[in-house]
Design a protein around this motif. Structure first.
Motif, PDB file in Angstrom:
ATOM      1  N   ASN A 112      -2.571 -32.760 -18.773  1.00  8.95           N
ATOM      2  CA  ASN A 112      -3.514 -32.462 -17.686  1.00  8.95           C
ATOM      3  C   ASN A 112      -2.785 -32.037 -16.408  1.00  8.95           C
ATOM      4  OD1 ASN A 112      -5.700 -33.217 -19.356  1.00  8.95           O
ATOM      5  ND2 ASN A 112      -5.452 -35.352 -18.746  1.00  8.95           N
TER       6      ASN A 112
ATOM      7  N   THR B  23       9.919 -35.979 -21.496  1.00 12.89           N
ATOM      8  CA  THR B  23       8.865 -35.602 -20.572  1.00 12.89           C
ATOM      9  C   THR B  23       7.849 -34.742 -21.319  1.00 12.89           C
ATOM     10  OG1 THR B  23      10.069 -33.665 -19.789  1.00 12.89           O
ATOM     11  CG2 THR B  23      10.368 -35.706 -18.546  1.00 12.89           C
TER      12      THR B  23
ATOM     13  N   GLU C  51       0.066 -32.909 -15.370  1.00 11.17           N
ATOM     14  CA  GLU C  51       0.921 -33.962 -14.817  1.00 11.17           C
ATOM     15  C   GLU C  51       2.084 -34.228 -15.783  1.00 11.17           C
ATOM     16  OE1 GLU C  51       0.503 -38.563 -13.228  1.00 11.17           O
ATOM     17  OE2 GLU C  51      -1.247 -37.538 -14.033  1.00 11.17           O
ATOM     18  N   GLU C  52       3.298 -34.392 -15.228  1.00 10.35           N
ATOM     19  CA  GLU C  52       4.459 -34.682 -16.056  1.00 10.35           C
ATOM     20  C   GLU C  52       4.543 -36.189 -16.291  1.00 10.35           C
ATOM     21  OE1 GLU C  52       8.857 -34.212 -14.939  1.00 10.35           O
ATOM     22  OE2 GLU C  52       8.313 -32.310 -15.902  1.00 10.35           O
ATOM     23  N   LEU C  53       4.586 -36.578 -17.568  1.00 13.25           N
ATOM     24  CA  LEU C  53       4.634 -37.990 -17.960  1.00 13.25           C
ATOM     25  C   LEU C  53       5.823 -38.233 -18.868  1.00 13.25           C
ATOM     26  CD1 LEU C  53       0.871 -38.367 -18.980  1.00 13.25           C
ATOM     27  CD2 LEU C  53       1.897 -39.001 -16.796  1.00 13.25           C
TER      28      LEU C  53
ATOM     29  N   GLU D 127       3.838 -32.779 -20.604  1.00 15.48           N
ATOM     30  CA  GLU D 127       2.850 -32.422 -19.593  1.00 15.48           C
ATOM     31  C   GLU D 127       1.469 -32.701 -20.158  1.00 15.48           C
ATOM     32  OE1 GLU D 127       1.495 -28.553 -17.100  1.00 15.48           O
ATOM     33  OE2 GLU D 127       3.653 -28.931 -17.278  1.00 15.48           O
TER      34      GLU D 127
END
Length: 104
Positions: free
Chosen positions: A70, A66, A72-74, A68
């Motif tokens: 911007n 995972t 947002e967790e991706l 982060e």
């Protein structure tokens, strides 16, 4: 992870816009990062899709981390072969430790 409600699946999109489905196996924190292990999802008729060779490296364990971006967790691929090997070994130890406990 409890199988009481069935497996968890996610759909991911690669940088080329291709979508594919993964079955979540486990999540762990290692060296300050969160890693997730998946298997590619296969058709439910007979347990696997006819054209999938599960011995093929492409259909083995998929490990992502995972990140982060911007706020947002991706999910992201790992940065190096060394990181991939180290995290893979950690997941294997966790998965086989669970099997050893079940046999006792």
């Amino acid at each position: 992870m409890s199988e009481e409600f069935g497996p968890d699946f996610i759909t991911v999109t690669d940088e080329d816009g291709n979508e594919f489905e993964l079955e979540h196996l486990d999540t762990m924190e290692y060296n300050g990062r969160v890693y997730m292990a998946f298997f590619p999802a296969v058709a439910e008729d007979g347990g696997q899709a006819e054209d999938v060779d599960l011995d093929d490296e492409e259909y083995g364990l998929v490990i992502m981390k995972t990140v982060e971006e911007n706020g947002e967790e991706l999910l992201s691929t790992l940065d190096s072969d060394e990181e991939a090997e180290e995290v893979y070994q950690q997941f294997m130890e966790r998965l086989f430790a669970g099997e050893d406990e079940e046999e006792s």
